[in-house]
Design a protein around this motif. Structure first.
Motif, PDB file in Angstrom:
ATOM      1  N   ALA A  30       0.835  -1.207   0.000  1.00  0.00           N
ATOM      2  CA  ALA A  30       0.000   0.000   0.000  1.00  0.00           C
ATOM      3  C   ALA A  30       0.869   1.256   0.000  1.00  0.00           C
ATOM      4  O   ALA A  30       0.594   2.217  -0.742  1.00  0.00           O
ATOM      5  CB  ALA A  30      -0.922  -0.009   1.214  1.00  0.00           C
ATOM      6  N   HIS A  31       1.914   1.276   0.804  1.00  0.00           N
ATOM      7  CA  HIS A  31       2.786   2.460   0.843  1.00  0.00           C
ATOM      8  C   HIS A  31       3.573   2.606  -0.467  1.00  0.00           C
ATOM      9  O   HIS A  31       3.781   3.723  -0.955  1.00  0.00           O
ATOM     10  CB  HIS A  31       3.733   2.382   2.039  1.00  0.00           C
ATOM     11  CG  HIS A  31       3.075   2.727   3.346  1.00  0.00           C
ATOM     12  ND1 HIS A  31       2.406   1.802   4.109  1.00  0.00           N
ATOM     13  CD2 HIS A  31       2.961   3.921   4.000  1.00  0.00           C
ATOM     14  CE1 HIS A  31       1.915   2.392   5.185  1.00  0.00           C
ATOM     15  NE2 HIS A  31       2.236   3.670   5.153  1.00  0.00           N
ATOM     16  N   ARG A  32       3.988   1.482  -0.996  1.00  0.00           N
ATOM     17  CA  ARG A  32       4.723   1.556  -2.263  1.00  0.00           C
ATOM     18  C   ARG A  32       3.805   2.100  -3.365  1.00  0.00           C
ATOM     19  O   ARG A  32       4.221   2.909  -4.199  1.00  0.00           O
ATOM     20  CB  ARG A  32       5.236   0.160  -2.619  1.00  0.00           C
ATOM     21  CG  ARG A  32       6.151   0.135  -3.822  1.00  0.00           C
ATOM     22  CD  ARG A  32       6.903  -1.191  -3.882  1.00  0.00           C
ATOM     23  NE  ARG A  32       8.081  -1.195  -3.015  1.00  0.00           N
ATOM     24  CZ  ARG A  32       8.661  -2.293  -2.539  1.00  0.00           C
ATOM     25  NH1 ARG A  32       8.139  -3.477  -2.825  1.00  0.00           N
ATOM     26  NH2 ARG A  32       9.733  -2.203  -1.804  1.00  0.00           N
ATOM     27  N   ALA A  33       2.547   1.685  -3.368  1.00  0.00           N
ATOM     28  CA  ALA A  33       1.601   2.182  -4.368  1.00  0.00           C
ATOM     29  C   ALA A  33       1.361   3.679  -4.189  1.00  0.00           C
ATOM     30  O   ALA A  33       1.261   4.431  -5.167  1.00  0.00           O
ATOM     31  CB  ALA A  33       0.282   1.412  -4.257  1.00  0.00           C
ATOM     32  N   TYR A  34       1.288   4.119  -2.935  1.00  0.00           N
ATOM     33  CA  TYR A  34       1.099   5.552  -2.694  1.00  0.00           C
ATOM     34  C   TYR A  34       2.307   6.342  -3.212  1.00  0.00           C
ATOM     35  O   TYR A  34       2.144   7.361  -3.912  1.00  0.00           O
ATOM     36  CB  TYR A  34       0.901   5.822  -1.207  1.00  0.00           C
ATOM     37  CG  TYR A  34       0.888   7.303  -0.897  1.00  0.00           C
ATOM     38  CD1 TYR A  34      -0.263   8.059  -1.045  1.00  0.00           C
ATOM     39  CD2 TYR A  34       2.062   7.954  -0.498  1.00  0.00           C
ATOM     40  CE1 TYR A  34      -0.272   9.417  -0.790  1.00  0.00           C
ATOM     41  CE2 TYR A  34       2.070   9.313  -0.245  1.00  0.00           C
ATOM     42  CZ  TYR A  34       0.908  10.048  -0.389  1.00  0.00           C
ATOM     43  OH  TYR A  34       0.909  11.392  -0.154  1.00  0.00           O
ATOM     44  N   LEU A  35       3.503   5.890  -2.879  1.00  0.00           N
ATOM     45  CA  LEU A  35       4.698   6.613  -3.303  1.00  0.00           C
ATOM     46  C   LEU A  35       4.859   6.599  -4.827  1.00  0.00           C
ATOM     47  O   LEU A  35       5.473   7.511  -5.396  1.00  0.00           O
ATOM     48  CB  LEU A  35       5.937   6.016  -2.631  1.00  0.00           C
ATOM     49  CG  LEU A  35       5.979   6.150  -1.093  1.00  0.00           C
ATOM     50  CD1 LEU A  35       7.191   5.417  -0.528  1.00  0.00           C
ATOM     51  CD2 LEU A  35       6.009   7.618  -0.679  1.00  0.00           C
ATOM     52  N   ALA A  36       4.286   5.601  -5.475  1.00  0.00           N
ATOM     53  CA  ALA A  36       4.352   5.525  -6.944  1.00  0.00           C
ATOM     54  C   ALA A  36       3.238   6.319  -7.608  1.00  0.00           C
ATOM     55  O   ALA A  36       3.146   6.370  -8.842  1.00  0.00           O
ATOM     56  CB  ALA A  36       4.288   4.063  -7.383  1.00  0.00           C
ATOM     57  N   ALA A  83      -7.121   6.948  -0.172  1.00  0.00           N
ATOM     58  CA  ALA A  83      -7.166   5.527  -0.503  1.00  0.00           C
ATOM     59  C   ALA A  83      -6.168   4.741   0.342  1.00  0.00           C
ATOM     60  O   ALA A  83      -6.451   3.614   0.775  1.00  0.00           O
ATOM     61  CB  ALA A  83      -6.873   5.325  -1.988  1.00  0.00           C
ATOM     62  N   LEU A  84      -5.001   5.330   0.589  1.00  0.00           N
ATOM     63  CA  LEU A  84      -4.011   4.677   1.445  1.00  0.00           C
ATOM     64  C   LEU A  84      -4.571   4.491   2.843  1.00  0.00           C
ATOM     65  O   LEU A  84      -4.469   3.394   3.433  1.00  0.00           O
ATOM     66  CB  LEU A  84      -2.729   5.512   1.495  1.00  0.00           C
ATOM     67  CG  LEU A  84      -1.656   5.033   2.489  1.00  0.00           C
ATOM     68  CD1 LEU A  84      -1.153   3.639   2.117  1.00  0.00           C
ATOM     69  CD2 LEU A  84      -0.495   6.025   2.555  1.00  0.00           C
ATOM     70  N   ALA A  85      -5.174   5.541   3.378  1.00  0.00           N
ATOM     71  CA  ALA A  85      -5.749   5.454   4.720  1.00  0.00           C
ATOM     72  C   ALA A  85      -6.827   4.380   4.789  1.00  0.00           C
ATOM     73  O   ALA A  85      -6.907   3.624   5.767  1.00  0.00           O
ATOM     74  CB  ALA A  85      -6.312   6.808   5.134  1.00  0.00           C
ATOM     75  N   ALA A  86      -7.647   4.293   3.747  1.00  0.00           N
ATOM     76  CA  ALA A  86      -8.726   3.306   3.734  1.00  0.00           C
ATOM     77  C   ALA A  86      -8.172   1.887   3.702  1.00  0.00           C
ATOM     78  O   ALA A  86      -8.676   0.993   4.406  1.00  0.00           O
ATOM     79  CB  ALA A  86      -9.625   3.558   2.527  1.00  0.00           C
ATOM     80  N   ARG A  87      -7.153   1.656   2.898  1.00  0.00           N
ATOM     81  CA  ARG A  87      -6.567   0.318   2.816  1.00  0.00           C
ATOM     82  C   ARG A  87      -5.940  -0.088   4.141  1.00  0.00           C
ATOM     83  O   ARG A  87      -6.104  -1.221   4.613  1.00  0.00           O
ATOM     84  CB  ARG A  87      -5.518   0.258   1.701  1.00  0.00           C
ATOM     85  CG  ARG A  87      -6.125   0.044   0.325  1.00  0.00           C
ATOM     86  CD  ARG A  87      -5.093  -0.110  -0.767  1.00  0.00           C
ATOM     87  NE  ARG A  87      -4.230  -1.283  -0.595  1.00  0.00           N
ATOM     88  CZ  ARG A  87      -3.359  -1.689  -1.512  1.00  0.00           C
ATOM     89  NH1 ARG A  87      -3.244  -1.024  -2.667  1.00  0.00           N
ATOM     90  NH2 ARG A  87      -2.609  -2.746  -1.304  1.00  0.00           N
ATOM     91  N   LEU A  88      -5.218   0.827   4.777  1.00  0.00           N
ATOM     92  CA  LEU A  88      -4.570   0.511   6.054  1.00  0.00           C
ATOM     93  C   LEU A  88      -5.606   0.281   7.143  1.00  0.00           C
ATOM     94  O   LEU A  88      -5.452  -0.610   7.994  1.00  0.00           O
ATOM     95  CB  LEU A  88      -3.607   1.625   6.448  1.00  0.00           C
ATOM     96  CG  LEU A  88      -2.416   1.839   5.504  1.00  0.00           C
ATOM     97  CD1 LEU A  88      -1.580   3.024   5.971  1.00  0.00           C
ATOM     98  CD2 LEU A  88      -1.552   0.577   5.411  1.00  0.00           C
ATOM     99  N   HIS A  89      -6.665   1.068   7.121  1.00  0.00           N
ATOM    100  CA  HIS A  89      -7.720   0.919   8.128  1.00  0.00           C
ATOM    101  C   HIS A  89      -8.399  -0.437   7.988  1.00  0.00           C
ATOM    102  O   HIS A  89      -8.726  -1.094   8.986  1.00  0.00           O
ATOM    103  CB  HIS A  89      -8.744   2.048   7.979  1.00  0.00           C
ATOM    104  CG  HIS A  89      -9.731   2.112   9.093  1.00  0.00           C
ATOM    105  ND1 HIS A  89      -9.447   2.736  10.300  1.00  0.00           N
ATOM    106  CD2 HIS A  89     -10.988   1.621   9.200  1.00  0.00           C
ATOM    107  CE1 HIS A  89     -10.497   2.627  11.092  1.00  0.00           C
ATOM    108  NE2 HIS A  89     -11.446   1.961  10.452  1.00  0.00           N
ATOM    109  N   ALA A  90      -8.585  -0.863   6.766  1.00  0.00           N
ATOM    110  CA  ALA A  90      -9.252  -2.140   6.522  1.00  0.00           C
ATOM    111  C   ALA A  90      -8.380  -3.318   6.945  1.00  0.00           C
ATOM    112  O   ALA A  90      -8.891  -4.382   7.309  1.00  0.00           O
ATOM    113  CB  ALA A  90      -9.610  -2.261   5.039  1.00  0.00           C
TER     114      ALA A  90
END
Length: 842
Positions: free
Chosen positions: A796-802, A809-816
């Protein structure tokens, strides 16, 4: 290293004027207190306007005043901190007690004549830690309360730094300076004087996912209070310089009783006499304030006794056990004498949850055999009656302990110290009388610190007609120092001729000499004081390297081999190993090296004297080091061929001065303290250079870091690691708070426990700002995550940085991914928060 044996100071806590007077009259050599800002007891202390007169008052009585400056200081506060430091130096304080390394160095540069004491919040547990404090200007360090006599002795043998240790008062369950529970759960910081006392709350214990019955020990992180009176002779023998009583929130009665007890103990130990403390005096110490007194860590580790867990508050003296109830009262088997007016409480921890109200009240009277009685004998059963409606018998059960929380006669016993019209505790002076017939007679008084004052009569000494001056007569007249705060310890006389002096003249001479000595003692010292912040800031910022555009880097920290497997599949920019078991480190280091990924090993946060060999082991691994201990950082200085060193959050870098100083000790990057919010981290990056910081983008706040071991206490009958059976290696433990959240507990190589916030703290909403500020090194830390969760969080973090995910969306994925959800935690920036408004030069 040979260490001079010194008579240790007795230092008392002072939260206001009544406590200060109590400490002085009970015989304190020094007191410590806060002044307005920058101290760890924000609710008590004195004002800047009061300070000069306060110091004159203390010095006139021969007492030193140490001011606590024991918080982390933010960049936006550095100018105010400098003004405060200058005011403290000008007001004549005898020392400042400092937590922040950069502020300690700044204070030393501002006023080299002002002694600096490294606070217990520096987490000093070794000689190396003491030497690090010396590097920043300290001449004394306050040792961690988790050290044993043997530990203290080893430190004393390895450094000539002055050593101060706590001997009485409340114990924090966390290492001081390493507690982030208030930051995680209260939106405030213990490192900023705003402790929320989360350790005094009840918790449920879960072992391998199942709740464990704790019986009456629901307050499983609330230690008893320290009582090391019987260790005073050992501490004197070890050469400790100062014995410290904790309790700036306590009342004057507490200060008076504890100070008097330790004053007597030090005097007796120094004289080679056995301690003469009586059972009644010990009972008074327990009565005035106690959660249960014991020597705890100073006498050696016993995890079964440090935390009893029945209650988190003052208990006082146990006086009996409930036998039953009557229509009008409670039947109690008494173990101590009680009397009408005593405040009693019935302890229901055996059968009721902690949330309920305890029954108790002021005792009205005692009955036996149907008759009221005033003759009370311990060992017998009495009916205790209270005021109407004060105690509900239905909420009291047989077997409940009974505590006396208040004893009205205690105040009467300490009243002479609290309401004294004249000084009670006096300081020694020596007198020298010069009486030559035909010359004006003179008297010189000299105190124990070498201050000397001379008074001279205006008229020459006349020849005696009958009986002249003698040394014996002079001793009797000049020894009448009542009301002055002095007592005569010695007299010398230089008499020439048989002279005569009226008693009234001798009295006037004595009074004038005493007044002059008092005025001399009260004078503020002359000190060299130069503002230095401007220059220090320019030096710190000038050292910032040129900005270089680099790609984002993800650094992953894992705590289990299974997490390591998942991390290696994801191929981050580095892997940090933070394992409980040392034996697993070497193979895991080699595994990471074989993949070509840079590998780091995390050090413990605490290293005691017997654990310094761990430094050699860590270096033998051939890996980069994540340095979490100030003592380890000092121990690495001068070591050849060091690997790359990164400084972690536990070094408490909260401002540009401290961060720059740590970098200058050989660190490649530093992770800021968890006391900074996201905006402050951004500002710090602008001051030291973004490439010198490594920030945590995902992780669990380490809310408590404790010497006390929950595994040993509740999963074994052992006292320490030698006989506990190491349940930490085979069980997973978590604590459930009052909100129903589970917080995992892990042990480190030193058997110290860390309680982690159960919800991961995520920085997704701040990553864009951090990247715009030039920050490129982001760390992801895992505690109890499964391998799949590790892979998902990294992805998820790699996708955000890319650029494939936005912040939402990052927050939602981590929360889930997290069953407990996520939190912004310490990174939260309050509305209206302003950054560096007071450093316009930057």
């Amino acid at each position: 290293m040979a260490r001079a044996r010194v008579k240790p100071e007795v230092m008392s806590p002072v939260g206001g004027w009544p406590q200060l007077r109590a400490a002085v009259e009970a015989g304190a050599d020094a007191v410590f207190f806060g002044v307005e800002a920058f101290h760890a007891r924000a609710k008590v202390g004195f004002t800047n306007e009061q300070l000069p007169e306060l110091m004159r008052t203390l010095h006139a009585r021969g007492v030193m005043g140490f001011v606590t400056f024991n918080v982390l200081v933010f960049d936006g506060e550095l100018r105010e901190a400098e003004r405060q430091l200058i005011h403290l130096a000008e007001s004549g304080v005898d020392a400042i007690i400092v937590q922040d390394h950069g502020v300690a160095r700044l204070a030393h540069e501002i006023c080299p004549d002002l002694p600096i004491h490294g606070s217990t919040q520096m987490s000093i547990t070794s000689a190396e830690g003491a030497e690090l404090a010396r590097r920043f200007g300290a001449s004394r360090v306050v040792l961690g309360r988790e050290l044993s006599l043997r530990d203290i002795g080893r430190i004393a043998a390895q450094t000539d730094m002055e050593l101060e240790t706590f001997v009485h008062g409340a114990l924090c369950v966390s290492y001081s300076g390493q507690c982030f529970s208030s930051e995680a759960w209260g939106g405030r910081s213990a490192n900023r004087g705003q402790c929320a006392q989360a350790c005094r709350l009840p918790y449920d214990l879960f072992v391998d996912g199942l709740q464990r019955d704790l019986g009456d020990a629901r307050y499983l992180l609330s230690p008893g209070d320290l009582y090391a009176l019987h260790q005073v002779p050992d501490l004197v023998e070890l050469g400790v310089n100062c014995l410290k009583i904790e309790g700036r929130y306590k009342d004057a009665e507490f200060v008076a009783l504890t100070t008097a007890a330790y004053r007597k103990a030090v005097d007796e130990a120094w004289a080679g006499l056995p301690l003469s403390v009586t059972p009644g005096e010990e009972r008074d110490l327990e009565q005035v304030y106690s959660r249960g007194l014991g020597p705890h860590f100073i006498a050696g580790t016993n995890h079964q006794t440090v935390v009893r867990g029945r209650a988190p508050r003052h208990r006082g003296v146990r006086v009996g056990t409930v036998r039953g109830t009557t229509e009008r009262g409670v039947l109690v088997d008494l173990s101590e004498t009680v009397k009408p007016g005593d405040g009693l409480v019935f302890d229901p921890a055996n059968w009721r949850t902690p949330e309920g109200r305890e029954e108790g009240g002021f005792l009205y009277g005692l009955w036996q055999g149907g008759r009221q009685t005033e003759e009370v004998r311990p060992g017998q059963t009495y009916e205790l009656r209270f005021g109407r409606g004060a105690v509900d018998p239905a909420r009291v059960r047989p077997g409940d302990p009974v505590w006396r929380t208040q004893d009205p006669t205690l105040v009467a016993r300490v009243k002479p110290l609290l309401d004294a019209a004249d000084p009670v505790y006096t300081r020694p002076v020596t007198a020298h009388f010069r009486g030559h017939v035909g010359e004006p007679p003179a008297l010189t008084l000299t105190d124990e610190h070498g201050h000397a004052a001379t008074a001279t009569l205006p008229d020459p000494l006349q020849p005696a007609r009958n009986r002249g001056l003698t040394e014996e007569g002079l001793r009797e007249s000049l020894g009448k120092l009542g009301g002055t705060g002095y007592h005569l310890a010695g007299l010398t006389a230089d008499l020439a001729g048989l002279g005569f002096l009226p008693v009234s003249a001798l009295n006037a001479l004595r009074r004038e000499a005493a007044e002059r000595l008092t005025a001399l003692r009260a004078e503020a010292p002359v000190r060299r004081i130069t503002p230095r912040l401007e220059g220090a800031l320019r030096e710190a910022v000038a050292a910032q390297p040129a900005s270089i555009t680099t790609p984002d880097r993800l650094h992953v920290l894992v705590r289990t081999p299974e997490q390591l497997d998942a991390a290696l599949e994801a191929r981050p920019d580095s892997v940090t190993l933070d394992y409980l078991e040392l034996y697993g480190l070497k193979p895991s280091v080699e595994r990471v090296k074989a993949t070509g990924i840079p590998v780091r090993v995390a050090s413990p946060r605490i290293l005691k004297p017997t654990e310094q060999n761990l430094q050699k082991f860590l270096l033998s691994l051939g890996a980069e080091l994540l340095v979490r201990s100030g003592g380890l950082l000092e121990g690495l200085q001068g070591t050849p061929d060091l690997p790359a060193l990164m400084g972690d959050f536990s070094l408490n870098a909260a401002n540009v001065l401290t961060t720059r100083a740590l970098l200058d000790l050989g660190l490649t990057r530093v992770t800021p303290t968890h006391d900074l919010n996201a905006r402050q981290i951004t500002d710090l990056a602008g001051l030291v250079g973004p490439q010198r910081l490594e920030v945590i983008a995902y992780g669990h706040l380490p809310v408590f870091h404790t010497e006390h071991c929950v595994f040993c206490r509740f999963l074994s009958d052992g006292t320490d690691y030698t006989n506990c059976g190491q349940p930490c290696e085979s069980h997973r433990v978590a604590l459930r708070d009052e909100r129903g959240r589970l917080h995992p507990v892990m042990a480190d190589v030193g058997c110290r426990n860390t309680v982690f916030e159960g919800r991961p703290q995520v920085a997704g909403g701040h990553l864009a700002t951090w990247r715009a500020a030039g920050l490129r090194d982001f760390r992801l830390e895992f505690v109890h995550e499964s391998p799949e969760e590790v892979r998902e969080v990294i992805a998820a973090h790699r996708a955000y940085l890319a650029g494939e995910l936005d912040a939402e969306a990052l927050a939602a994925r981590l929360h889930a991914l997290s069953e407990a959800g996520t939190t912004e935690g310490s990174l939260f920036v309050p509305p209206g928060f302003e950054g560096l408004t007071t450093l316009p030069m930057l």
